[in-house]
Write a protein that holds these residues in place. Structure first.
Motif, PDB file in Angstrom:
ATOM      1  N   GLU A  70       0.870  -1.195  -0.019  1.00  7.98           N
ATOM      2  CA  GLU A  70       0.123  -0.008   0.019  1.00  7.98           C
ATOM      3  C   GLU A  70       0.876   1.026   0.024  1.00  7.98           C
ATOM      4  O   GLU A  70       0.586   2.174  -0.789  1.00  7.98           O
ATOM      5  CB  GLU A  70      -1.027   0.119   1.153  1.00  7.98           C
ATOM      6  N   THR A  71       1.885   1.250   0.820  1.00  4.50           N
ATOM      7  CA  THR A  71       2.923   2.442   0.887  1.00  4.50           C
ATOM      8  C   THR A  71       3.585   2.563  -0.382  1.00  4.50           C
ATOM      9  O   THR A  71       3.650   3.857  -0.860  1.00  4.50           O
ATOM     10  CB  THR A  71       3.933   1.997   2.006  1.00  4.50           C
ATOM     11  N   ASP A  72       4.001   1.581  -1.016  1.00  2.10           N
ATOM     12  CA  ASP A  72       4.538   1.756  -2.628  1.00  2.10           C
ATOM     13  C   ASP A  72       3.344   2.233  -3.607  1.00  2.10           C
ATOM     14  O   ASP A  72       3.767   3.173  -4.327  1.00  2.10           O
ATOM     15  CB  ASP A  72       5.173   0.474  -3.172  1.00  2.10           C
ATOM     16  N   ILE A  73       2.202   1.927  -3.596  1.00  2.00           N
ATOM     17  CA  ILE A  73       1.150   2.506  -4.422  1.00  2.00           C
ATOM     18  C   ILE A  73       1.005   3.858  -4.004  1.00  2.00           C
ATOM     19  O   ILE A  73       0.797   4.847  -4.826  1.00  2.00           O
ATOM     20  CB  ILE A  73       0.045   1.652  -4.351  1.00  2.00           C
ATOM     21  N   LEU A  74       0.733   4.158  -2.773  1.00  2.00           N
ATOM     22  CA  LEU A  74       0.617   5.692  -2.402  1.00  2.00           C
ATOM     23  C   LEU A  74       1.782   6.453  -2.822  1.00  2.00           C
ATOM     24  O   LEU A  74       1.512   7.578  -3.260  1.00  2.00           O
ATOM     25  CB  LEU A  74       0.575   5.637  -0.832  1.00  2.00           C
ATOM     26  N   ALA A  75       3.135   6.186  -2.790  1.00  2.00           N
ATOM     27  CA  ALA A  75       4.267   6.717  -3.074  1.00  2.00           C
ATOM     28  C   ALA A  75       4.108   6.889  -4.599  1.00  2.00           C
ATOM     29  O   ALA A  75       4.340   7.987  -5.056  1.00  2.00           O
ATOM     30  CB  ALA A  75       5.655   6.013  -2.923  1.00  2.00           C
ATOM     31  N   LEU A  76       3.648   6.091  -5.369  1.00  2.00           N
ATOM     32  CA  LEU A  76       3.372   6.203  -6.697  1.00  2.00           C
ATOM     33  C   LEU A  76       2.454   7.287  -7.287  1.00  2.00           C
ATOM     34  O   LEU A  76       2.598   7.861  -8.096  1.00  2.00           O
ATOM     35  CB  LEU A  76       3.403   4.852  -7.448  1.00  2.00           C
ATOM     36  N   ILE A  77       1.426   7.203  -6.515  1.00  2.00           N
ATOM     37  CA  ILE A  77       0.258   7.792  -6.858  1.00  2.00           C
ATOM     38  C   ILE A  77       0.697   9.492  -6.479  1.00  2.00           C
ATOM     39  O   ILE A  77       0.526  10.470  -7.172  1.00  2.00           O
ATOM     40  CB  ILE A  77      -0.879   7.898  -6.177  1.00  2.00           C
ATOM     41  N   THR A  78       1.411   9.649  -5.515  1.00  2.00           N
ATOM     42  CA  THR A  78       1.885  11.069  -4.923  1.00  2.00           C
ATOM     43  C   THR A  78       2.806  11.369  -5.986  1.00  2.00           C
ATOM     44  O   THR A  78       3.011  12.570  -6.233  1.00  2.00           O
ATOM     45  CB  THR A  78       2.626  10.906  -3.544  1.00  2.00           C
ATOM     46  N   LYS A  79       3.615  10.478  -6.635  1.00  2.00           N
ATOM     47  CA  LYS A  79       4.424  10.835  -7.632  1.00  2.00           C
ATOM     48  C   LYS A  79       3.853  11.393  -8.777  1.00  2.00           C
ATOM     49  O   LYS A  79       4.272  12.501  -9.484  1.00  2.00           O
ATOM     50  CB  LYS A  79       5.768   9.800  -7.882  1.00  2.00           C
ATOM     51  N   MET A  80       2.758  10.618  -9.061  1.00  2.00           N
ATOM     52  CA  MET A  80       2.013  11.239 -10.300  1.00  2.00           C
ATOM     53  C   MET A  80       1.591  12.542  -9.994  1.00  2.00           C
ATOM     54  O   MET A  80       1.601  13.266 -11.046  1.00  2.00           O
ATOM     55  CB  MET A  80       1.021  10.137 -10.701  1.00  2.00           C
ATOM     56  N   ILE A  81       0.877  12.846  -8.880  1.00  2.00           N
ATOM     57  CA  ILE A  81       0.196  14.061  -8.615  1.00  2.00           C
ATOM     58  C   ILE A  81       1.521  15.107  -8.738  1.00  2.00           C
ATOM     59  O   ILE A  81       1.216  16.103  -9.394  1.00  2.00           O
ATOM     60  CB  ILE A  81      -0.342  14.054  -7.051  1.00  2.00           C
TER      61      ILE A  81
END
Length: 148
Positions: free
Chosen positions: A46-57
């Motif tokens: 979940e943390t990795d996915i959150l990091a990826l979405i944060t990066k996309m934002i």
């Protein structure tokens, strides 16, 4: 429900509603997640996915700034719409007081006394705050706390 499952469910909902802009953003996020899974050959937490979405934002915010500066308001509006869709999948943002408290706790737990210990403090904070706060601003606050 995991974040990945939530994205899949929202994709189905967007398909049923024929909401093409939202569907495109969700598919793009799912594609990025799957690409990282394939590249790293591991499951994403979940943390990795959150990091990826944060990066996309973050990438889209930079694009909005560039488009606005270049007078391309229609492209900036499209990027802003993508940001709003992606932000729906982030957890609720931390308040300034919560951030200050977490920083104080991290400094105390690591025994940080100077800027040389900033990496230790950020290492403790990042998993706790990923997707819940702008890590650039948190870094500035940690720097200020360690310099005082």
């Amino acid at each position: 429900m995991s974040l990945f499952d939530q994205l899949n469910e929202e994709m189905k909902t967007a398909m049923r509603a024929k909401d093409k802009p939202r569907l495109g953003v969700i598919r793009m996020a799912l594609s990025a997640i799957k690409q990282v899974k394939i590249d790293s050959q591991t499951e994403m937490s979940e943390t990795d996915i959150l990091a990826l979405i944060t990066k996309m934002i973050k990438q889209r915010k930079e694009s909005v700034a560039m488009y606005t500066q270049g007078g391309r308001d229609e492209l900036a509006a499209a990027e802003s719409a993508e940001i709003s869709v992606l932000e729906e999948f982030l957890p609720q943002a931390l308040t300034a007081e919560e951030i200050s408290q977490l920083i104080s706790d991290a400094i105390a737990s690591t025994g940080a006394a100077s800027m040389a210990d900033m990496g230790k403090v950020m290492g403790v904070l990042k998993p706790q705050m990923q997707g819940k706060a702008d890590m650039g601003q948190v870094s500035g606050q940690v720097r200020a706390a360690l310099n005082s």
